[in-house]
Structure formats: C-alpha cells, structure tokens
Write an enzyme that holds these catalytic residues in place. Structure first.
Site, PDB file in Angstrom:
ATOM      1  N   HIS A   1      -5.582  63.883  43.693  1.00 21.06           N
ATOM      2  CA  HIS A   1      -6.532  63.431  42.650  1.00 21.06           C
ATOM      3  C   HIS A   1      -7.760  62.822  43.328  1.00 21.06           C
ATOM      4  O   HIS A   1      -7.725  61.715  43.847  1.00 21.06           O
ATOM      5  CB  HIS A   1      -5.851  62.388  41.743  1.00 21.06           C
ATOM      6  CG  HIS A   1      -6.670  62.010  40.551  1.00 21.06           C
ATOM      7  ND1 HIS A   1      -6.203  62.106  39.253  1.00 21.06           N
ATOM      8  CD2 HIS A   1      -7.935  61.530  40.436  1.00 21.06           C
ATOM      9  CE1 HIS A   1      -7.135  61.694  38.411  1.00 21.06           C
ATOM     10  NE2 HIS A   1      -8.201  61.336  39.109  1.00 21.06           N
TER      11      HIS A   1
ATOM     12  N   HIS B   1     -12.331  62.980  43.090  1.00 20.90           N
ATOM     13  CA  HIS B   1     -13.529  63.457  42.369  1.00 20.90           C
ATOM     14  C   HIS B   1     -14.593  63.846  43.394  1.00 20.90           C
ATOM     15  O   HIS B   1     -15.418  63.019  43.789  1.00 20.90           O
ATOM     16  CB  HIS B   1     -14.052  62.375  41.431  1.00 20.90           C
ATOM     17  CG  HIS B   1     -13.129  62.085  40.294  1.00 20.90           C
ATOM     18  ND1 HIS B   1     -13.310  62.611  39.038  1.00 20.90           N
ATOM     19  CD2 HIS B   1     -11.995  61.355  40.235  1.00 20.90           C
ATOM     20  CE1 HIS B   1     -12.331  62.199  38.244  1.00 20.90           C
ATOM     21  NE2 HIS B   1     -11.510  61.438  38.948  1.00 20.90           N
TER      22      HIS B   1
ATOM     23  N   GLN C   1     -15.426  64.569  31.725  1.00 22.82           N
ATOM     24  CA  GLN C   1     -15.652  63.131  31.961  1.00 22.82           C
ATOM     25  C   GLN C   1     -16.199  62.423  30.715  1.00 22.82           C
ATOM     26  O   GLN C   1     -15.843  61.298  30.424  1.00 22.82           O
ATOM     27  CB  GLN C   1     -16.635  62.935  33.122  1.00 22.82           C
ATOM     28  CG  GLN C   1     -17.004  61.482  33.391  1.00 22.82           C
ATOM     29  CD  GLN C   1     -15.847  60.670  33.919  1.00 22.82           C
ATOM     30  OE1 GLN C   1     -15.462  60.799  35.078  1.00 22.82           O
ATOM     31  NE2 GLN C   1     -15.256  59.834  33.071  1.00 22.82           N
TER      32      GLN C   1
ATOM     33  N   HIS D   1      -6.334  62.739  32.848  1.00 22.84           N
ATOM     34  CA  HIS D   1      -6.571  61.303  33.036  1.00 22.84           C
ATOM     35  C   HIS D   1      -5.969  60.649  31.791  1.00 22.84           C
ATOM     36  O   HIS D   1      -6.549  60.737  30.706  1.00 22.84           O
ATOM     37  CB  HIS D   1      -8.066  61.005  33.086  1.00 22.84           C
ATOM     38  CG  HIS D   1      -8.705  61.271  34.407  1.00 22.84           C
ATOM     39  ND1 HIS D   1      -8.833  62.525  34.913  1.00 22.84           N
ATOM     40  CD2 HIS D   1      -9.243  60.412  35.327  1.00 22.84           C
ATOM     41  CE1 HIS D   1      -9.442  62.440  36.100  1.00 22.84           C
ATOM     42  NE2 HIS D   1      -9.696  61.181  36.369  1.00 22.84           N
TER      43      HIS D   1
ATOM     44  N   GLU E   1      -5.648  55.511  31.182  1.00 21.20           N
ATOM     45  CA  GLU E   1      -6.177  54.694  32.289  1.00 21.20           C
ATOM     46  C   GLU E   1      -6.801  53.443  31.692  1.00 21.20           C
ATOM     47  O   GLU E   1      -8.018  53.257  31.690  1.00 21.20           O
ATOM     48  CB  GLU E   1      -7.203  55.483  33.114  1.00 21.20           C
ATOM     49  CG  GLU E   1      -7.569  54.770  34.411  1.00 21.20           C
ATOM     50  CD  GLU E   1      -8.584  55.531  35.262  1.00 21.20           C
ATOM     51  OE1 GLU E   1      -9.082  56.585  34.807  1.00 21.20           O
ATOM     52  OE2 GLU E   1      -8.881  55.059  36.367  1.00 21.20           O
TER      53      GLU E   1
ATOM     54  N   ASP F   1      -8.533  59.222  44.577  1.00 22.29           N
ATOM     55  CA  ASP F   1      -9.353  59.166  43.357  1.00 22.29           C
ATOM     56  C   ASP F   1     -10.857  59.117  43.662  1.00 22.29           C
ATOM     57  O   ASP F   1     -11.586  60.020  43.290  1.00 22.29           O
ATOM     58  CB  ASP F   1      -8.934  57.992  42.467  1.00 22.29           C
ATOM     59  CG  ASP F   1      -9.349  58.159  41.011  1.00 22.29           C
ATOM     60  OD1 ASP F   1     -10.049  59.151  40.700  1.00 22.29           O
ATOM     61  OD2 ASP F   1      -8.989  57.325  40.181  1.00 22.29           O
TER      62      ASP F   1
END
Ligand SMILES: [Zn+2]
Length: 415
Positions: free
Chosen positions: A55, A57, A152, A210, A213, A309
């Site tokens: 994971h 980005h 996102q 996701h 979170e 992440d």
C-alpha cells in the site's frame, strides 16, 4: 550458466544454506549442492524473499517537498485530502514520473520488489494513471507494480466519480479502490462499497479499499465489504486497508466480526507509521494508536500485512520506503514481540503482503520460482529485527539489483 548462492540462512527453511539458480529460477535449495560456474558467498546472512509494500501512493510521493514544505500541516487526514486537489491540477505525466521514480528508488534500494500503489483516478485526464501504467511496464524487470484505481475525492462527492473508476479499470488498473468513509453520507459510502464489488466482478479485478480510516467506531464499511465478498466467494481477492476504526470498535462487535473475517479470507493491511501519526487527532488523552486489530488478526489466522502508505506527501511527511522501519513501528504498536511472534514477524512485510497482492503462487524461496530474494545484515530473524538491520543485497531473477558492503569504520569504537 548455473550460479550457486551459498553460506546463507534461509527464512522458513532452516535446513537449507544454499540455492542454485539457472535462467533466473531457483533449481535447487539445500546443503552440499553440486559445484557451479559461479559461486557467491552470502557470509552466513539471512535471506528472505523480497519485501512487499502492499500500500503506497506513488502519485503523491515527494509532493510535500514540491509544495515547498519540510513538514506537514496540522496533520489530519481530512486536511491533507482537501490540500491535494490544488496540487493535482499542476500534474503532468512527466512530473508524476519524476517524483514516482524517487519513491520507487527509495523502496527498491531497500529491498522491496513488489509494490501495490493506489493512484488517484478522480481526474478526468487520468494524468497520474497514464504515467504509472507506463512506469509499470518500463520497470517490470526491476519491480512488480500493481495499480489500484483509487477515487481519492470519493465516488459520490460529485457527479461522475464512479465512472472515472470504471474508466481507469478499462485503461488497465489492476485493482478496484474506494474510500467509503470519505463519502458525504453513510448511505453513499455503502453505495460505493456495493459499486466496488460490482466493478471487480464485472472486470475480473482485485479489490483494495481504503476502509474506515477514522477513529469513529461507528464507521463500519468493513462489515459490508466483507459481507458482499463473502457472498461472492471473493474474499481472498479482496483487501481492506487501514480499518483504523476497528481498533476502536466495541469488543463484542469486533469478536463477532473476527469470526466472519476468518470465514471470508479477506486480507487486511495496516499502515503503522502513517496511522499512528494521523489518528487520535481529536482525542485529548488517552490517545488512540490508530492501528487496527493486528494481533487478533494474526491469532485468528486472518491475513494481515504492513505497508508504508506515504513518502513525503501531505498525509505523512516522514516515509522513506524502509520496510524494516514499518515493521519496527508495527510490532510495537500491535504489541507482537513474543518469541512465537518474532518467528513470523517478517511475514508482515513479505509473505502476507504477497498474499494481499495475490502473488503467493509465484512468491517465495522455492524450487521452480524466480530467484528473487534479499540478504539482510544479520544471521537470525530475532537479531535482524532487534537491530533493524539494512538490506545488503537484492537479487532479482538471479542477478543483483544492488549489493553493498557492510559498514566500515574509519575509527572503530574500542571499549
Ligand atoms: Zn492510502
């Protein structure tokens, strides 16, 4: 040409000390293997399959520095999400590639060979996705990259979000993403989870959401995701990332869910550094750790992996692609350091991540598989973790991606 790597301590295979590699594949593992054209001494060091970062980005890495900042803002998840669109407008395929390459270098130079990256597809031009699809192909001899079509800015925060995710899958993304806890109402979050599963089935893609979170114990999208993939027998192809709220959930609810997760075989990913930093922000004291129930997942035999992440982005300023650092933080926050735990702690950044990526069939140190492995600067699992040692070498298809010397002192300490 046959190549023998000898004098190794092989993780999960205590009896073996040698490997023979031919045409990039492992042909033998054992001891006292036949002589080869080339013989490489691994000096009694620990050999693991490559680190997996499941994971990351890659379209965000180093954007914090690009924004001219050397630290984060107030440090909340939602502030970072709001900041991102301003930066997103300025992206070009070249700028995404330039920064993503820095992040990939950080990771691969520290032993990672498998990355799952979430790429923001809430951009009608798909700039970051186009860049990453090209990089995935260009770099495939060095690192395997899986791409998640990640909305996102949500699927239902504006019109057309769902369609962007679908288009990204048609363009070649490997995995359907989502962010139900960011949608404007619970019903939209639930609707997005239904859509994620539908899209995965329609396009035969994996799922990585996701999910929850947040510290809000009532954020329970993981329950719906799990229920839907249970029905479709799709759990092993599904991952719930973060699930921070599950760490705040009521115990009677949590243990009921653990029983169901166990049946579904859904995968979980925790990002220990990122969520220790982002969560608990509205708590005064005591402050929550931000971590999902990693210890219980392990006890229940539910697959869970750790991930980086972020590297230098508005969400988290300090990432550096070092999976040992992630493991170190994770085993502290999850309190998993018993002698039994230590034996399998490395699974959290190797085999368990591979299972999230559904590559377990080709991953690992077995005869017939690609000769992909890393060499750590210690000879036992416990000492490697306790000393947080570096990766001395990374081998891919039998060739060194890099190899470095142990550190040498100009002036050695004498006590
Ligand atoms: Zn993420």
């Amino acid at each position: 040409m046959k190549k023998k790597f000898f004098n190794a301590k092989i993780y999960r295979n205590e009896a073996a000390t040698e490997m023979i590699v031919e045409n990039g594949k492992i042909t033998h593992i054992g001891t006292n293997l036949p002589k080869c054209d080339e013989e490489i001494d691994l000096n009694g060091k620990l050999v693991l399959p490559p680190y997996v970062d499941p994971h990351l980005h890659l379209d965000y890495v180093y954007t914090l520095s690009e924004l001219g900042q050397e630290g984060a803002g107030s440090g909340t998840l939602f502030e970072a999400i709001e900041l991102w669109p301003q930066f997103k407008k300025t992206l070009t395929v070249e700028s995404v590639k330039r920064l993503a390459m820095k992040g990939i270098q950080d990771e691969v130079s520290q032993g990672v060979q498998h990355i799952r990256t979430h790429i923001d597809v809430t951009d009608p031009n798909f700039t970051a996705l186009k860049a990453m699809l090209e990089m995935k192909e260009d770099l495939k001899d060095k690192v395997d990259i899986q791409i998640v079509a990640f909305p996102q800015e949500g699927m239902y925060m504006y019109k057309g979000g769902l369609e962007l995710v679908e288009e990204a899958l048609k363009m070649g993304a490997d995995v359907v993403g989502g962010i139900p806890h960011y949608e404007p109402a619970r019903e939209f979050g639930e609707k997005s989870v239904h859509d994620i599963v539908k899209l995965a089935l329609k396009y035969d893609k994996m799922i990585d959401v996701h999910c929850d979170e947040t510290d809000d114990p009532h954020s329970r999208f993981v329950e719906l995701l799990n229920g839907l993939v249970y029905m479709e027998d799709y759990g092993s192809r599904t991952t719930a990332s973060h699930t921070c709220s599950f760490g705040s959930a009521d115990d009677s609810y949590a243990f009921r869910m653990l029983d169901i997760f166990q049946k579904t075989k859904m995968n979980f990913i925790a990002c220990p550094t990122e969520n220790a930093y982002l969560q608990g922000r509205q708590d005064t004291y005591p402050k929550r750790r931000g971590l999902t129930r990693v210890k219980e997942f392990i006890e229940y035999g539910i697959n869970v992996a750790f991930a980086q992440d972020s590297i230098n982005d508005p969400w988290y300023p300090m990432g550096n692609g070092n999976m040992m650092n992630i493991l170190d933080n994770g085993i502290h926050l999850a309190q998993i350091m018993s002698s039994e735990d230590v034996k399998t702690n490395f699974d959290l950044i190797t085999y368990n991540g591979a299972q999230c990526l559904n590559i377990q069939g080709s991953y690992g140190l077995d005869v017939g598989k690609a000769a992909n492995f890393i060499v750590l600067n210690e000879s036992t699992v416990y000492e490697a973790i306790r000393k947080r040692v570096d990766v001395l070498a990374s081998v891919r298809n039998g060739e060194f991606l890099f190899r470095k010397k142990e550190e040498a002192f100009d002036v050695a300490l004498s006590l």
